[in-house]
Design a protein around this motif. Structure first.
Motif, mmCIF file in Angstrom:
data_model
loop_
_atom_site.group_PDB
_atom_site.id
_atom_site.type_symbol
_atom_site.label_atom_id
_atom_site.label_comp_id
_atom_site.label_asym_id
_atom_site.label_seq_id
_atom_site.Cartn_x
_atom_site.Cartn_y
_atom_site.Cartn_z
ATOM 1 N N THR A 53 -12.072 -50.054 27.884
ATOM 2 C CA THR A 53 -13.239 -50.168 27.225
ATOM 3 C C THR A 53 -14.492 -48.984 27.451
ATOM 4 O O THR A 53 -14.804 -48.812 28.714
ATOM 5 C CB THR A 53 -13.889 -51.430 27.534
ATOM 6 O OG1 THR A 53 -12.949 -52.523 27.273
ATOM 7 C CG2 THR A 53 -15.131 -51.785 26.357
ATOM 8 N N ILE A 54 -14.601 -48.332 26.611
ATOM 9 C CA ILE A 54 -15.816 -47.114 26.711
ATOM 10 C C ILE A 54 -16.984 -47.618 26.298
ATOM 11 O O ILE A 54 -17.305 -48.215 25.421
ATOM 12 C CB ILE A 54 -15.300 -46.068 25.897
ATOM 13 C CG1 ILE A 54 -13.860 -45.397 26.100
ATOM 14 C CG2 ILE A 54 -16.260 -44.868 25.818
ATOM 15 C CD1 ILE A 54 -13.378 -44.381 25.121
ATOM 16 N N SER A 55 -17.989 -47.582 27.197
ATOM 17 C CA SER A 55 -19.188 -47.819 26.850
ATOM 18 C C SER A 55 -19.954 -46.850 26.073
ATOM 19 O O SER A 55 -19.781 -45.644 26.363
ATOM 20 C CB SER A 55 -20.230 -47.960 28.228
ATOM 21 O OG SER A 55 -21.406 -48.205 28.190
ATOM 22 N N VAL A 56 -20.388 -47.066 24.977
ATOM 23 C CA VAL A 56 -21.212 -46.331 24.208
ATOM 24 C C VAL A 56 -22.588 -46.504 23.773
ATOM 25 O O VAL A 56 -23.066 -47.761 23.748
ATOM 26 C CB VAL A 56 -20.437 -46.431 22.697
ATOM 27 C CG1 VAL A 56 -21.102 -45.510 21.466
ATOM 28 C CG2 VAL A 56 -18.832 -46.271 22.808
ATOM 29 N N VAL A 136 -12.116 -41.806 29.709
ATOM 30 C CA VAL A 136 -13.487 -41.726 30.007
ATOM 31 C C VAL A 136 -13.980 -43.334 29.876
ATOM 32 O O VAL A 136 -13.419 -44.069 29.320
ATOM 33 C CB VAL A 136 -14.361 -41.031 28.885
ATOM 34 C CG1 VAL A 136 -13.672 -39.743 29.014
ATOM 35 C CG2 VAL A 136 -13.959 -41.446 27.297
ATOM 36 N N LYS A 137 -15.188 -43.442 30.508
ATOM 37 C CA LYS A 137 -15.781 -44.940 30.681
ATOM 38 C C LYS A 137 -16.977 -44.704 30.045
ATOM 39 O O LYS A 137 -17.465 -45.860 29.427
ATOM 40 C CB LYS A 137 -15.927 -45.230 32.409
ATOM 41 C CG LYS A 137 -14.627 -45.467 32.967
ATOM 42 C CD LYS A 137 -14.995 -45.697 34.515
ATOM 43 C CE LYS A 137 -13.366 -45.666 35.088
ATOM 44 N NZ LYS A 137 -13.782 -45.805 36.378
ATOM 45 N N LYS A 138 -17.726 -43.963 29.871
ATOM 46 C CA LYS A 138 -19.180 -44.030 29.226
ATOM 47 C C LYS A 138 -19.302 -42.566 28.153
ATOM 48 O O LYS A 138 -18.981 -41.515 28.664
ATOM 49 C CB LYS A 138 -20.314 -44.014 30.303
ATOM 50 C CG LYS A 138 -21.490 -44.187 30.109
ATOM 51 C CD LYS A 138 -22.471 -44.255 31.050
ATOM 52 C CE LYS A 138 -23.670 -44.800 30.656
ATOM 53 N NZ LYS A 138 -24.420 -44.905 31.800
ATOM 54 N N ILE A 139 -19.797 -42.890 27.078
ATOM 55 C CA ILE A 139 -20.539 -41.869 26.309
ATOM 56 C C ILE A 139 -21.978 -42.339 25.863
ATOM 57 O O ILE A 139 -22.053 -43.368 25.677
ATOM 58 C CB ILE A 139 -19.521 -41.639 24.955
ATOM 59 C CG1 ILE A 139 -17.952 -41.472 25.304
ATOM 60 C CG2 ILE A 139 -19.924 -40.749 23.921
ATOM 61 C CD1 ILE A 139 -17.278 -41.508 24.162
ATOM 62 N N GLU A 140 -22.682 -41.086 25.848
ATOM 63 C CA GLU A 140 -24.022 -41.475 25.497
ATOM 64 C C GLU A 140 -24.357 -40.017 24.722
ATOM 65 O O GLU A 140 -23.904 -39.049 24.929
ATOM 66 C CB GLU A 140 -25.019 -41.228 26.651
ATOM 67 C CG GLU A 140 -24.523 -42.604 27.593
ATOM 68 C CD GLU A 140 -25.691 -42.215 28.948
ATOM 69 O OE1 GLU A 140 -26.962 -42.267 28.833
ATOM 70 O OE2 GLU A 140 -25.325 -42.142 29.976
ATOM 71 N N TRP A 141 -25.516 -40.509 23.673
ATOM 72 C CA TRP A 141 -26.039 -39.341 22.921
ATOM 73 C C TRP A 141 -27.439 -39.616 22.572
ATOM 74 O O TRP A 141 -27.891 -40.837 22.807
ATOM 75 C CB TRP A 141 -25.222 -38.996 21.585
ATOM 76 C CG TRP A 141 -25.132 -40.091 20.806
ATOM 77 C CD1 TRP A 141 -25.750 -40.210 19.720
ATOM 78 C CD2 TRP A 141 -23.837 -41.110 20.528
ATOM 79 N NE1 TRP A 141 -25.296 -41.405 18.919
ATOM 80 C CE2 TRP A 141 -24.189 -41.715 19.459
ATOM 81 C CE3 TRP A 141 -22.699 -41.142 21.350
ATOM 82 C CZ2 TRP A 141 -23.275 -42.676 19.171
ATOM 83 C CZ3 TRP A 141 -22.004 -42.015 21.019
ATOM 84 C CH2 TRP A 141 -22.158 -42.812 19.950
#
Length: 141
Positions: A53-56, A136-141
Motif C-alpha cells: 500500500t502506497i501512502s498518498v 515505494v511506500k510514500k508519495i507526496e506533492w
C-alpha cells in the motif's frame, strides 16, 4: 496507340515462374539449415503475495500538477516535467506524471488512473530504455 503500348509492356515482363523452372527436374538443391532456437529473456520478478500500500498525500489533485512542481517519492525529491495521457480507456484515462531528479537527471514516471488515484498509483524509473517499477511506500506533492 495506347493498345500497342500495353501489349508491348506485357511482352517485356519476361517468362513465368513455371517456364523459368520447367527444366530443373535433375537439379539438387541444398538442404535447409535447422532452425535456431530462440531463448526468451525472462525478467526475474520478486514473487510476493503481500499487497504493498502506497501512502498518498497531495496538496492538490494530481491532475493539476504541472511543470516545475515537486513530488517526493520515499524522500527522493523529483521535479515534474510533464503530465501525459498514456491510454484513454473511454471512461477512465491512464495518466503519467513525467518527472526527473534534478541532482542526477534520472527520469521517473508516476502512473495512475485518473478515477482511482489512491489505489492505482505506481512509480517507475527509467533504466536505459525501459521503465522499471519501483517499490515505494510514500508519495507526496
Amino acid at each position: 496507340m495506347v493498345k500497342k503500348k500495353a501489349a508491348k509492356e506485357e511482352d517485356s515482363k519476361g517468362m513465368s515462374l513455371d517456364d523459368a523452372f520447367a527444366d530443373d527436374d535433375d537439379v539438387e538443391y541444398a538442404k535447409s539449415k535447422p532452425a535456431k532456437k530462440l531463448e526468451k529473456k525472462v525478467e526475474k520478478v520478486e514473487s510476493s503475495n503481500e499487497e504493498v500500500t502506497i501512502s498518498v498525500k497531495g496538496s492538490k489533485p494530481i491532475g493539476n500538477l504541472k511543470k516545475g512542481d515537486k513530488i517526493k517519492v520515499d524522500g527522493l525529491t523529483l521535479e515534474v516535467d510533464a503530465q501525459v495521457i498514456l491510454i484513454d480507456h473511454g471512461t477512465t484515462k491512464e495518466m503519467a506524471v513525467e518527472c526527473f531528479d534534478p541532482k542526477t537527471d534520472k527520469d521517473y514516471q508516476v502512473r495512475y488512473f485518473d478515477d482511482q488515484v489512491d489505489t492505482s498509483v505506481e512509480v517507475y524509473s527509467l533504466e536505459e530504455i525501459v521503465y522499471s517499477r519501483m517499490r515505494v511506500k510514500k508519495i507526496e506533492w
